[in-house]
Design an enzyme around this catalytic site. Sequence first.
Site, PDB file in Angstrom:
ATOM      1  N   ARG A 250      39.750  44.144  27.456  1.00 55.88           N
ATOM      2  CA  ARG A 250      39.938  42.753  26.745  1.00 55.88           C
ATOM      3  C   ARG A 250      38.786  42.497  25.736  1.00 55.88           C
ATOM      4  O   ARG A 250      38.355  41.325  25.601  1.00 55.88           O
ATOM      5  CB  ARG A 250      39.783  41.841  27.994  1.00 55.88           C
ATOM      6  CG  ARG A 250      41.057  41.705  28.988  1.00 55.88           C
ATOM      7  CD  ARG A 250      41.295  40.385  29.692  1.00 55.88           C
ATOM      8  NE  ARG A 250      42.405  40.504  30.322  1.00 55.88           N
ATOM      9  CZ  ARG A 250      43.955  40.115  30.027  1.00 55.88           C
ATOM     10  NH1 ARG A 250      44.120  39.917  28.862  1.00 55.88           N
ATOM     11  NH2 ARG A 250      44.610  40.240  31.100  1.00 55.88           N
TER      12      ARG A 250
ATOM     13  N   ARG B 170      52.750  44.826  37.075  1.00 52.97           N
ATOM     14  CA  ARG B 170      52.313  45.101  35.596  1.00 52.97           C
ATOM     15  C   ARG B 170      52.520  46.601  35.290  1.00 52.97           C
ATOM     16  O   ARG B 170      52.236  47.092  33.983  1.00 52.97           O
ATOM     17  CB  ARG B 170      50.974  44.662  35.460  1.00 52.97           C
ATOM     18  CG  ARG B 170      50.780  43.140  35.327  1.00 52.97           C
ATOM     19  CD  ARG B 170      49.599  42.552  34.926  1.00 52.97           C
ATOM     20  NE  ARG B 170      48.283  43.428  35.121  1.00 52.97           N
ATOM     21  CZ  ARG B 170      47.291  42.988  34.617  1.00 52.97           C
ATOM     22  NH1 ARG B 170      46.995  41.984  33.866  1.00 52.97           N
ATOM     23  NH2 ARG B 170      46.028  43.635  35.192  1.00 52.97           N
TER      24      ARG B 170
ATOM     25  N   LYS C 275      53.233  42.662  23.234  1.00 52.95           N
ATOM     26  CA  LYS C 275      52.893  43.316  24.743  1.00 52.95           C
ATOM     27  C   LYS C 275      52.795  41.860  25.535  1.00 52.95           C
ATOM     28  O   LYS C 275      51.772  41.150  25.249  1.00 52.95           O
ATOM     29  CB  LYS C 275      52.202  44.241  24.913  1.00 52.95           C
ATOM     30  CG  LYS C 275      51.510  44.832  26.379  1.00 52.95           C
ATOM     31  CD  LYS C 275      49.911  44.777  26.532  1.00 52.95           C
ATOM     32  CE  LYS C 275      49.573  43.215  26.719  1.00 52.95           C
ATOM     33  NZ  LYS C 275      48.211  42.972  27.127  1.00 52.95           N
ATOM     34  N   THR C 276      53.275  41.757  26.585  1.00 52.52           N
ATOM     35  CA  THR C 276      52.545  40.929  27.740  1.00 52.52           C
ATOM     36  C   THR C 276      53.763  40.647  28.743  1.00 52.52           C
ATOM     37  O   THR C 276      55.166  40.146  28.330  1.00 52.52           O
ATOM     38  CB  THR C 276      51.981  39.542  27.334  1.00 52.52           C
ATOM     39  OG1 THR C 276      51.613  38.835  28.461  1.00 52.52           O
ATOM     40  CG2 THR C 276      52.857  38.646  26.373  1.00 52.52           C
ATOM     41  N   ILE C 277      53.473  40.901  29.941  1.00 52.05           N
ATOM     42  CA  ILE C 277      54.364  40.588  31.157  1.00 52.05           C
ATOM     43  C   ILE C 277      54.880  38.930  31.080  1.00 52.05           C
ATOM     44  O   ILE C 277      55.794  38.756  31.512  1.00 52.05           O
ATOM     45  CB  ILE C 277      53.784  41.011  32.467  1.00 52.05           C
ATOM     46  CG1 ILE C 277      52.571  40.276  32.774  1.00 52.05           C
ATOM     47  CG2 ILE C 277      53.845  42.481  32.453  1.00 52.05           C
ATOM     48  CD1 ILE C 277      52.582  39.946  34.322  1.00 52.05           C
ATOM     49  N   ASP C 278      53.863  38.236  30.610  1.00 50.22           N
ATOM     50  CA  ASP C 278      53.961  36.797  30.496  1.00 50.22           C
ATOM     51  C   ASP C 278      55.124  36.339  29.613  1.00 50.22           C
ATOM     52  O   ASP C 278      55.601  35.215  30.164  1.00 50.22           O
ATOM     53  CB  ASP C 278      52.565  36.103  29.999  1.00 50.22           C
ATOM     54  CG  ASP C 278      51.428  36.327  30.961  1.00 50.22           C
ATOM     55  OD1 ASP C 278      51.555  36.973  32.007  1.00 50.22           O
ATOM     56  OD2 ASP C 278      50.492  35.612  30.644  1.00 50.22           O
TER      57      ASP C 278
ATOM     58  N   ASP D 171      49.515  37.545  22.547  1.00 53.04           N
ATOM     59  CA  ASP D 171      49.358  36.872  21.246  1.00 53.04           C
ATOM     60  C   ASP D 171      47.864  36.812  20.819  1.00 53.04           C
ATOM     61  O   ASP D 171      47.318  36.953  19.564  1.00 53.04           O
ATOM     62  CB  ASP D 171      49.667  35.292  21.725  1.00 53.04           C
ATOM     63  CG  ASP D 171      49.096  35.065  22.955  1.00 53.04           C
ATOM     64  OD1 ASP D 171      48.573  35.658  23.870  1.00 53.04           O
ATOM     65  OD2 ASP D 171      48.881  33.682  23.242  1.00 53.04           O
ATOM     66  N   ASP D 172      46.789  37.009  21.552  1.00 53.63           N
ATOM     67  CA  ASP D 172      45.456  36.946  21.288  1.00 53.63           C
ATOM     68  C   ASP D 172      45.123  38.211  20.500  1.00 53.63           C
ATOM     69  O   ASP D 172      44.610  38.220  19.380  1.00 53.63           O
ATOM     70  CB  ASP D 172      44.631  36.909  22.551  1.00 53.63           C
ATOM     71  CG  ASP D 172      44.526  35.317  23.044  1.00 53.63           C
ATOM     72  OD1 ASP D 172      44.734  34.441  22.260  1.00 53.63           O
ATOM     73  OD2 ASP D 172      44.331  35.125  24.189  1.00 53.63           O
TER      74      ASP D 172
ATOM     75  N   LYS E 127      61.391  31.068  60.239  1.00 49.62           N
ATOM     76  CA  LYS E 127      60.402  30.246  60.861  1.00 49.62           C
ATOM     77  C   LYS E 127      59.241  30.150  59.816  1.00 49.62           C
ATOM     78  O   LYS E 127      58.100  29.626  60.239  1.00 49.62           O
ATOM     79  CB  LYS E 127      59.619  30.736  62.129  1.00 49.62           C
ATOM     80  CG  LYS E 127      59.145  32.398  62.089  1.00 49.62           C
ATOM     81  CD  LYS E 127      58.629  32.786  63.221  1.00 49.62           C
ATOM     82  CE  LYS E 127      58.133  34.305  63.201  1.00 49.62           C
ATOM     83  NZ  LYS E 127      57.335  34.880  64.398  1.00 49.62           N
TER      84      LYS E 127
ATOM     85  N   MET F  55      52.218  35.674  38.429  1.00 43.68           N
ATOM     86  CA  MET F  55      51.317  35.774  37.211  1.00 43.68           C
ATOM     87  C   MET F  55      51.976  35.201  35.949  1.00 43.68           C
ATOM     88  O   MET F  55      53.477  34.921  36.030  1.00 43.68           O
ATOM     89  CB  MET F  55      51.121  37.160  36.828  1.00 43.68           C
ATOM     90  CG  MET F  55      49.708  37.859  36.829  1.00 43.68           C
ATOM     91  SD  MET F  55      49.639  39.252  36.199  1.00 43.68           S
ATOM     92  CE  MET F  55      47.893  39.496  37.197  1.00 43.68           C
TER      93      MET F  55
ATOM     94  N   TYR G  83      49.628  41.744  39.708  1.00 43.31           N
ATOM     95  CA  TYR G  83      49.350  43.414  39.540  1.00 43.31           C
ATOM     96  C   TYR G  83      50.393  44.187  39.863  1.00 43.31           C
ATOM     97  O   TYR G  83      50.445  45.234  39.326  1.00 43.31           O
ATOM     98  CB  TYR G  83      47.826  43.674  40.016  1.00 43.31           C
ATOM     99  CG  TYR G  83      46.949  42.724  39.382  1.00 43.31           C
ATOM    100  CD1 TYR G  83      46.306  42.854  38.066  1.00 43.31           C
ATOM    101  CD2 TYR G  83      46.316  41.279  40.412  1.00 43.31           C
ATOM    102  CE1 TYR G  83      45.521  41.991  37.847  1.00 43.31           C
ATOM    103  CE2 TYR G  83      45.472  40.570  39.774  1.00 43.31           C
ATOM    104  CZ  TYR G  83      44.918  40.789  38.317  1.00 43.31           C
ATOM    105  OH  TYR G  83      44.228  40.013  37.700  1.00 43.31           O
ATOM    106  N   GLU G  84      51.141  43.733  41.042  1.00 45.19           N
ATOM    107  CA  GLU G  84      52.382  44.718  41.567  1.00 45.19           C
ATOM    108  C   GLU G  84      53.266  45.076  40.445  1.00 45.19           C
ATOM    109  O   GLU G  84      53.736  46.054  40.556  1.00 45.19           O
ATOM    110  CB  GLU G  84      52.778  43.877  42.648  1.00 45.19           C
ATOM    111  CG  GLU G  84      52.100  43.739  44.036  1.00 45.19           C
ATOM    112  CD  GLU G  84      51.037  42.609  43.922  1.00 45.19           C
ATOM    113  OE1 GLU G  84      50.991  41.916  42.862  1.00 45.19           O
ATOM    114  OE2 GLU G  84      50.756  41.921  44.864  1.00 45.19           O
TER     115      GLU G  84
ATOM    116  N   GLY H 201      46.317  42.854  29.360  1.00 50.19           N
ATOM    117  CA  GLY H 201      46.642  43.161  30.631  1.00 50.19           C
ATOM    118  C   GLY H 201      47.710  44.284  30.518  1.00 50.19           C
ATOM    119  O   GLY H 201      48.552  44.223  29.392  1.00 50.19           O
TER     120      GLY H 201
END
Length: 577
Positions: A159, A441, A216-219, A189-190, A256, A264, A438-439, A95
């Site tokens: 991927r 990344r 790397k990973t936004i996670d 990690d993968d 309201k 993500m 996705y906004e 990603g």
Amino acid sequence: MLYGPNPFRGRISKMSADKSALQKARAAYQPKLPKALRTGNIKVELGAPTEPATDKEDIKKLFPHTYGQPVAKIVEGEGNLNSAPMNVGVVLSGGQAPGGHNVIAGIFDGLKAANPETKIYGFLKGPGGCIKGKYKELTADIIDAYRNTGGFDMIMSGRDKIEKPEDLAACLTNFAEMNLDGVVIIGGDDSNTNAAVLAEYLRSQDSKTRVIGVPKTIDGDMKNDQIEASFGFDTATKTYSELIGNICRDATSAVKYWHFVRLMGRAASHVALECALQTHPNICLVSEEIQEKGTTLEEIVNYIVDVVVKRAAAGKNYGILVVPEGLPEFISDIKTMIDELSNILGKDEKFIHELGDHTERVQYLSGQLSDHSARVYGSLPQEIQEVLLKRDSHGNVPLSQVETERLLIDLVADKIRFLKNHGQTEAKFSPLGHFFGYEGRCAFPSNFDADYCYSLGYTAAQMVRADLTGYTVNVQNVTKSSDEWIAGGTPVTMMLNMEVRKGKPTPVIKKALVTLDSEPFKHFAANREDWAINDCYVFPGPIQYFGPSEVCDAPTCTLALEKGEKKKPCGCCCCGK
Ligand code: FBP
């Protein structure tokens, strides 16, 4: 300011006419480097041999050529690094995460500073480019056009996993044809696990190509004692927090809507937790807590309903809930069912996907799953059932396609309707669902990610020069000024453990999940009751690139709390406590 003899900065790219004002301004930004790397007079120091925390024997057997390597650290001193011209490849894997281009720029500058004759090649569309031998040379013009930009579009990502014997053999052949001295794999990690597998294989074949990984990973789940943060997390969470803050403001203006925001983060809840720390929503679910407490889906729904009802009683028929994308895999019933499905797919995937239609698939699976899991699977909407039958090349469920916020909205709405019909609440529940993933990344990297990524890339270049293989680079001390940053590398085998993937025990880098005794979680837990009922929203606004350091350079709340920084970056009332 230039670091090292770099004659390539400042060239006007062919794309300049199409650049936004911010793009032009950011192109001129010179990312910071750790002090040692700025001197040019550096060497790599190696520590004692290392071992993984668990599964030592299994991992030793699987990685006989790269097991137990020492931790590496870059220090100032008489150089022991290769300065001959080299050929080095780079791959973006998985990603997108803001800062990937700066990693490549760091690799480029680090290698060209050592020897301007060195050539850098970008493999196209991820690890598949290594297997297929698809690449392009990265020239100064290309690099300059992408400095400090978001996205992975310079060479694109993919991927694919380099796993099958024929894929490994294809890499060996392609790398030999390119006369490659090193390959840098920028991934999560993968992908870093995959880098270790490739490093081991190439060494076993006496290949001269060294393999280095970049976290790397936004996670935010590729971190440990050695790796303080995965890149991209800083920018992505700041982008989502801006959006959540805007929604909080809209909610208190319109008074309201209940907004259910899914964020993500395939497994860990770091993204959701960080955004909660930055914005103080009324509810944030943390998957790891739900797993640890064995909370059922019904109990989650009851908790949400309780907050909705209490707020309604206080005249507030609005609110914001944040839910991590990974939640389904942490609810015990659903997790057991997904694990059973993974085992079945491990054996019968082709057969299941060849069945005539979804009803046939459900029928077949009901016979294979345990009774309880079959009931759980059968109770989910068809769209979710279909997604749960997909796996990526690393065996992960594509959870970004599961609309958990919709599921929660439906279940909460049903319960509120029931309570209303029984005269137990007068709450008005008008829900709106959002998904932010996705906004964030490919946003322009924040100053933190721009600096951190460039430093990671520059470090990766030194690891290749030091002839190391099977390492993931790290830059430590990152909440301090870059003068105090320390760069080095961690042997991947030190980070591995054995996990069941697609029904088979597999070596993988241990994912860093949120732990309930961590400072970020404790800070959240101590404040969430207040945030639930009172409107304690914080509005972080958009990422700033130019201006006062406290606005532009603050690390995430997660990093600041983990590192015990006294001054919390979100500046909220409760952070002073
Ligand atoms: P990486 O682990 O490869 O960095 O990707 C993370 C992620 O952004 C997850 O948060 C999300 O679930 C997934 O990628 C989405 O994958 P895809 O880009 O294939 O839709």
